[in-house]
Scaffold this motif. Structure first.
Motif, PDB file in Angstrom:
ATOM      1  N   ASN A 178      23.438  31.742  37.555  1.00  0.00           N
ATOM      2  CA  ASN A 178      24.291  31.384  38.679  1.00  0.00           C
ATOM      3  C   ASN A 178      25.723  31.845  38.369  1.00  0.00           C
ATOM      4  OD1 ASN A 178      26.042  29.947  40.484  1.00  0.00           O
ATOM      5  ND2 ASN A 178      24.328  28.579  40.949  1.00  0.00           N
ATOM      6  N   ALA A 179      26.127  32.919  38.989  1.00  0.00           N
ATOM      7  CA  ALA A 179      27.446  33.522  38.734  1.00  0.00           C
ATOM      8  C   ALA A 179      28.580  32.567  39.079  1.00  0.00           C
ATOM      9  CB  ALA A 179      27.579  34.820  39.529  1.00  0.00           C
ATOM     10  N   ALA A 180      28.419  31.814  40.137  1.00  0.00           N
ATOM     11  CA  ALA A 180      29.487  30.886  40.550  1.00  0.00           C
ATOM     12  C   ALA A 180      29.740  29.830  39.486  1.00  0.00           C
ATOM     13  CB  ALA A 180      29.124  30.231  41.877  1.00  0.00           C
ATOM     14  N   TYR A 181      28.705  29.378  38.814  1.00  0.00           N
ATOM     15  CA  TYR A 181      28.879  28.384  37.752  1.00  0.00           C
ATOM     16  C   TYR A 181      29.682  28.971  36.590  1.00  0.00           C
ATOM     17  CZ  TYR A 181      25.195  25.533  40.003  1.00  0.00           C
ATOM     18  OH  TYR A 181      24.442  24.779  40.879  1.00  0.00           O
ATOM     19  N   VAL A 236      37.361  34.438  29.437  1.00  0.00           N
ATOM     20  CA  VAL A 236      37.023  35.848  29.652  1.00  0.00           C
ATOM     21  C   VAL A 236      35.514  36.051  29.533  1.00  0.00           C
ATOM     22  CG1 VAL A 236      37.250  38.183  28.681  1.00  0.00           C
ATOM     23  CG2 VAL A 236      39.279  36.748  28.994  1.00  0.00           C
ATOM     24  N   GLU A 237      34.919  35.396  28.555  1.00  0.00           N
ATOM     25  CA  GLU A 237      33.471  35.512  28.348  1.00  0.00           C
ATOM     26  C   GLU A 237      32.695  35.100  29.601  1.00  0.00           C
ATOM     27  OE1 GLU A 237      30.338  32.794  25.881  1.00  0.00           O
ATOM     28  OE2 GLU A 237      32.088  33.495  24.753  1.00  0.00           O
ATOM     29  N   HIS A 238      33.053  33.976  30.186  1.00  0.00           N
ATOM     30  CA  HIS A 238      32.319  33.498  31.368  1.00  0.00           C
ATOM     31  C   HIS A 238      32.716  34.269  32.631  1.00  0.00           C
ATOM     32  CE1 HIS A 238      29.793  30.360  29.710  1.00  0.00           C
ATOM     33  NE2 HIS A 238      30.765  30.208  28.819  1.00  0.00           N
ATOM     34  N   ALA A 239      33.939  34.724  32.714  1.00  0.00           N
ATOM     35  CA  ALA A 239      34.336  35.561  33.852  1.00  0.00           C
ATOM     36  C   ALA A 239      33.564  36.876  33.825  1.00  0.00           C
ATOM     37  CB  ALA A 239      35.838  35.820  33.827  1.00  0.00           C
ATOM     38  N   SER A 240      33.407  37.431  32.638  1.00  0.00           N
ATOM     39  CA  SER A 240      32.639  38.676  32.489  1.00  0.00           C
ATOM     40  C   SER A 240      31.173  38.460  32.860  1.00  0.00           C
ATOM     41  CB  SER A 240      32.744  39.196  31.055  1.00  0.00           C
ATOM     42  OG  SER A 240      34.071  39.511  30.747  1.00  0.00           O
ATOM     43  N   LYS A 241      30.631  37.319  32.463  1.00  0.00           N
ATOM     44  CA  LYS A 241      29.234  37.004  32.796  1.00  0.00           C
ATOM     45  C   LYS A 241      29.069  36.860  34.303  1.00  0.00           C
ATOM     46  CE  LYS A 241      24.967  35.905  31.872  1.00  0.00           C
ATOM     47  NZ  LYS A 241      24.015  36.880  31.342  1.00  0.00           N
ATOM     48  N   ILE A 290      30.743  38.379  36.610  1.00  0.00           N
ATOM     49  CA  ILE A 290      30.764  39.729  37.187  1.00  0.00           C
ATOM     50  C   ILE A 290      29.477  40.476  36.871  1.00  0.00           C
ATOM     51  CG2 ILE A 290      31.890  41.988  37.028  1.00  0.00           C
ATOM     52  CD1 ILE A 290      34.544  40.450  36.815  1.00  0.00           C
ATOM     53  N   GLU A 291      28.968  40.270  35.683  1.00  0.00           N
ATOM     54  CA  GLU A 291      27.684  40.895  35.321  1.00  0.00           C
ATOM     55  C   GLU A 291      26.586  40.446  36.290  1.00  0.00           C
ATOM     56  OE1 GLU A 291      24.516  40.017  31.825  1.00  0.00           O
ATOM     57  OE2 GLU A 291      26.561  40.413  31.140  1.00  0.00           O
ATOM     58  N   LEU A 292      26.628  39.169  36.679  1.00  0.00           N
ATOM     59  CA  LEU A 292      25.617  38.625  37.586  1.00  0.00           C
ATOM     60  C   LEU A 292      25.884  38.974  39.050  1.00  0.00           C
ATOM     61  CD1 LEU A 292      25.266  35.124  35.895  1.00  0.00           C
ATOM     62  CD2 LEU A 292      23.542  36.954  35.905  1.00  0.00           C
TER      63      LEU A 292
END
Length: 174
Positions: free
Chosen positions: A36-39, A57-62, A64-66
């Motif tokens: 779930n990208a929004a999470y 940054v790690e979760h923001a990148s994830k 965008i990956e999703l």
């Protein structure tokens, strides 16, 4: 099962100013729905507000990956990357033997990523002042004043650099 219940509890924690608890709830929601990208985006925002930039940054990148086409996610990551560059520039300028050129480069990059990053303009002005380039220092902090007219520190720096410019151009002072 989905993570909506955990997201609701995360928001309740945020409203109660308990950001650490909010992070825990967001992480639980992600455990329920890892794709779930929004999470991931919401967790990134909370990490950023808690000054945990690497995790943000790690979760923001994830996120965008999703969801690669999500412009809001991309913009958020750009702002985070700009903050990282500003932090690097600060460290660069804090070295006693540091030359401001590297910091100037980093800060200009930060401003490209986030043109509203007032802190980047202020530190860039300081870096120019370290080189005794008061004209560029003044122009840079005036851009910060233009963006945020009531920013007291920006106005103080502008006045200081303007004074330095006047002192430098006064033939009696040379």
């Amino acid at each position: 099962m989905n993570g909506e219940n955990q997201i609701q509890k995360a928001y309740e924690s945020i409203l109660g100013h308990d950001f650490e608890k909010a992070i825990e709830w967001f992480e639980k929601a992600i455990a329920e729905e890892p794709d779930n990208a929004a999470y991931h985006h919401k967790l990134s925002i909370t990490f950023a507000r808690s000054n945990k930039l690497t995790k943000a940054v790690e979760h923001a990148s994830k996120a965008i990956e999703l969801e690669p086409a999500n412009e809001a996610f991309r913009f958020h990551l750009q702002v985070l990357n700009a903050r990282e560059l500003v932090d690097q520039a600060k460290r660069q300028l804090n070295h006693s033997s540091a030359h401001p050129e590297r910091a100037i480069f980093l800060l200009k990059e930060a401003i490209v990523l986030d043109p509203l990053a007032i802190e980047a303009y202020l530190i860039l002005g300081e870096a120019f002042a370290l080189r005794r380039d008061y004209s560029r220092a003044y122009q840079t902090v005036m851009e910060a004043v233009r963006l945020e007219p009531l920013h007291e520190l920006a106005k103080q720096h502008a006045a200081l650099y303007q004074l330095k410019l006047q002192q430098g151009s006064d033939p009696k002072r040379k």
